[in-house]
Design a protein around this motif. Sequence first.
Motif, PDB file in Angstrom:
ATOM      1  N   ASN A  54      -1.644   2.968   8.961  1.00 41.89           N
ATOM      2  CA  ASN A  54      -2.931   2.281   8.890  1.00 41.89           C
ATOM      3  C   ASN A  54      -3.926   3.048   8.022  1.00 41.89           C
ATOM      4  O   ASN A  54      -4.622   2.472   7.183  1.00 41.89           O
ATOM      5  CB  ASN A  54      -3.504   2.075  10.290  1.00 41.89           C
ATOM      6  CG  ASN A  54      -2.630   1.175  11.144  1.00 41.89           C
ATOM      7  OD1 ASN A  54      -1.936   0.301  10.628  1.00 41.89           O
ATOM      8  ND2 ASN A  54      -2.626   1.390  12.451  1.00 41.89           N
ATOM      9  N   LYS A  55      -3.992   4.364   8.231  1.00 41.04           N
ATOM     10  CA  LYS A  55      -4.909   5.196   7.454  1.00 41.04           C
ATOM     11  C   LYS A  55      -4.311   5.628   6.116  1.00 41.04           C
ATOM     12  O   LYS A  55      -5.000   6.214   5.277  1.00 41.04           O
ATOM     13  CB  LYS A  55      -5.310   6.419   8.259  1.00 41.04           C
ATOM     14  CG  LYS A  55      -6.087   6.087   9.527  1.00 41.04           C
ATOM     15  CD  LYS A  55      -6.460   7.358  10.288  1.00 41.04           C
ATOM     16  CE  LYS A  55      -7.249   7.028  11.544  1.00 41.04           C
ATOM     17  NZ  LYS A  55      -7.611   8.260  12.311  1.00 41.04           N
ATOM     18  N   LEU A  56      -3.005   5.382   5.941  1.00 44.62           N
ATOM     19  CA  LEU A  56      -2.298   5.702   4.696  1.00 44.62           C
ATOM     20  C   LEU A  56      -2.419   7.189   4.344  1.00 44.62           C
ATOM     21  O   LEU A  56      -2.811   7.557   3.240  1.00 44.62           O
ATOM     22  CB  LEU A  56      -2.825   4.837   3.544  1.00 44.62           C
ATOM     23  CG  LEU A  56      -2.711   3.323   3.731  1.00 44.62           C
ATOM     24  CD1 LEU A  56      -3.330   2.595   2.549  1.00 44.62           C
ATOM     25  CD2 LEU A  56      -1.254   2.914   3.904  1.00 44.62           C
ATOM     26  N   GLN A  57      -2.058   8.028   5.304  1.00 43.42           N
ATOM     27  CA  GLN A  57      -2.132   9.456   5.059  1.00 43.42           C
ATOM     28  C   GLN A  57      -1.085  10.215   5.857  1.00 43.42           C
ATOM     29  O   GLN A  57      -0.563   9.718   6.854  1.00 43.42           O
ATOM     30  CB  GLN A  57      -3.528   9.988   5.394  1.00 43.42           C
ATOM     31  CG  GLN A  57      -3.928   9.835   6.849  1.00 43.42           C
ATOM     32  CD  GLN A  57      -5.371  10.239   7.100  1.00 43.42           C
ATOM     33  OE1 GLN A  57      -6.191  10.247   6.178  1.00 43.42           O
ATOM     34  NE2 GLN A  57      -5.691  10.569   8.331  1.00 43.42           N
TER      35      GLN A  57
ATOM     36  N   ILE B 224       1.479   5.571   0.778  1.00 40.78           N
ATOM     37  CA  ILE B 224       1.112   6.869   1.331  1.00 40.78           C
ATOM     38  C   ILE B 224       1.690   7.920   0.390  1.00 40.78           C
ATOM     39  O   ILE B 224       2.912   8.071   0.293  1.00 40.78           O
ATOM     40  CB  ILE B 224       1.676   7.070   2.753  1.00 40.78           C
ATOM     41  CG1 ILE B 224       1.196   5.953   3.677  1.00 40.78           C
ATOM     42  CG2 ILE B 224       1.269   8.433   3.297  1.00 40.78           C
ATOM     43  CD1 ILE B 224       1.818   6.007   5.062  1.00 40.78           C
TER      44      ILE B 224
ATOM     45  N   ASP C 243       0.609   8.061   8.925  1.00 40.23           N
ATOM     46  CA  ASP C 243      -0.189   6.995   9.539  1.00 40.23           C
ATOM     47  C   ASP C 243      -0.181   5.796   8.609  1.00 40.23           C
ATOM     48  O   ASP C 243      -0.753   5.842   7.510  1.00 40.23           O
ATOM     49  CB  ASP C 243      -1.619   7.484   9.788  1.00 40.23           C
ATOM     50  CG  ASP C 243      -2.416   6.523  10.654  1.00 40.23           C
ATOM     51  OD1 ASP C 243      -2.324   5.305  10.429  1.00 40.23           O
ATOM     52  OD2 ASP C 243      -3.142   6.998  11.551  1.00 40.23           O
TER      53      ASP C 243
ATOM     54  N   LYS D  17       0.858  -1.175   0.000  1.00 43.82           N
ATOM     55  CA  LYS D  17       0.000   0.000   0.000  1.00 43.82           C
ATOM     56  C   LYS D  17       0.899   1.231   0.000  1.00 43.82           C
ATOM     57  O   LYS D  17       2.069   1.150   0.370  1.00 43.82           O
ATOM     58  CB  LYS D  17      -0.926  -0.005   1.213  1.00 43.82           C
ATOM     59  CG  LYS D  17      -1.870  -1.207   1.248  1.00 43.82           C
ATOM     60  CD  LYS D  17      -2.735  -1.197   2.509  1.00 43.82           C
ATOM     61  CE  LYS D  17      -3.641  -2.415   2.544  1.00 43.82           C
ATOM     62  NZ  LYS D  17      -4.481  -2.439   3.780  1.00 43.82           N
TER      63      LYS D  17
ATOM     64  N   SER E 279       2.389   1.792  14.070  1.00 42.39           N
ATOM     65  CA  SER E 279       1.433   2.402  13.145  1.00 42.39           C
ATOM     66  C   SER E 279       1.874   3.768  12.612  1.00 42.39           C
ATOM     67  O   SER E 279       1.361   4.219  11.592  1.00 42.39           O
ATOM     68  CB  SER E 279       0.061   2.562  13.820  1.00 42.39           C
ATOM     69  OG  SER E 279       0.155   3.385  14.963  1.00 42.39           O
TER      70      SER E 279
ATOM     71  N   ILE F 248      -0.186  12.915   8.428  1.00 41.00           N
ATOM     72  CA  ILE F 248      -0.896  13.477   9.579  1.00 41.00           C
ATOM     73  C   ILE F 248      -0.431  14.896   9.892  1.00 41.00           C
ATOM     74  O   ILE F 248      -1.237  15.778  10.195  1.00 41.00           O
ATOM     75  CB  ILE F 248      -0.697  12.589  10.828  1.00 41.00           C
ATOM     76  CG1 ILE F 248      -1.220  11.182  10.551  1.00 41.00           C
ATOM     77  CG2 ILE F 248      -1.390  13.193  12.038  1.00 41.00           C
ATOM     78  CD1 ILE F 248      -2.691  11.113  10.240  1.00 41.00           C
TER      79      ILE F 248
END
Length: 279
Positions: free
Chosen positions: A147-150, A107, A145, A105, A126, A152
């Motif tokens: 997990n959220k792939l963003q 980011i 992040d 995945k 994370s 912060i």
Amino acid sequence: MKSKAIILVLSVGFLVVAAIGILVKGDFLNGFKEGEKYVKGMFPREGSITIQDNQIYFNDEKMTTDSDKKSFPVLSPDKTRVAYYISDINNESVGILELKTKEIKKIHLENITFSSVNNLEWLNNSMIGFYAHVNPSLDVYCLLDANKLQVIKEYYGIGFVWDSRKENIYYALPQPHFSNLKGREKIYKNDQVIFETSDSESILKGPYISENNNIAFYTKDINAEDEVKLNIGKVKDERIVINKRVKWDKETGAITFTDNSIQIRSDSGIKEYKIDDIK
């Protein structure tokens, strides 16, 4: 008589072998579960991440097959994921590789301007820290992040350092090298200013922080750049209280606090100074 001697030698031999077996089990194999991989039959490897031919390998097993240009691979603390920088002129990003499934995945580092990457690190299982160079007087540190792939948060400055719990980030914000503007340079804790220089000085290196919130940094006189000062203090009530501020004509490397001393790491090695003796 000869047979008794042979029996004695064999007995001693068995005892030595048993003792070695206990030592090997205790020193080298303790804590590793059955079925885990071992290197050369004895020493276990907890997680080796390498890049070969632009592909990521974990313990010599090939984990990727895509054509993304990869660098700075780092293993998560729980050893389940690998974060790495993907260099693409049109879409730079940080890849997150799941070691169990080999799923990737990304980011995307959108709207973040930088010229080169300095470092990539896991802060916990994370959160990822992405550290890059912007220009001769500025770097950027991004919180990602996984997990959220963003992205912060972004911090702009130099000398980024986390406290021991990875809860607060400290850094300095200097004046731009290419600007004629004059102003006070600052040290930040997260988004808050906790120290300002005088009008005639700038921050040379630092800050450096200890587990007990002791802090140190070097400053220099902008009118006499060869005059360096070592500043030692403590972070109290969201500000830096300076306890020692002395002219420093010695090495100006990275500082580590050890009990009542500081260790300075420079090109000449590591030197230790008792704080009470610094005058």
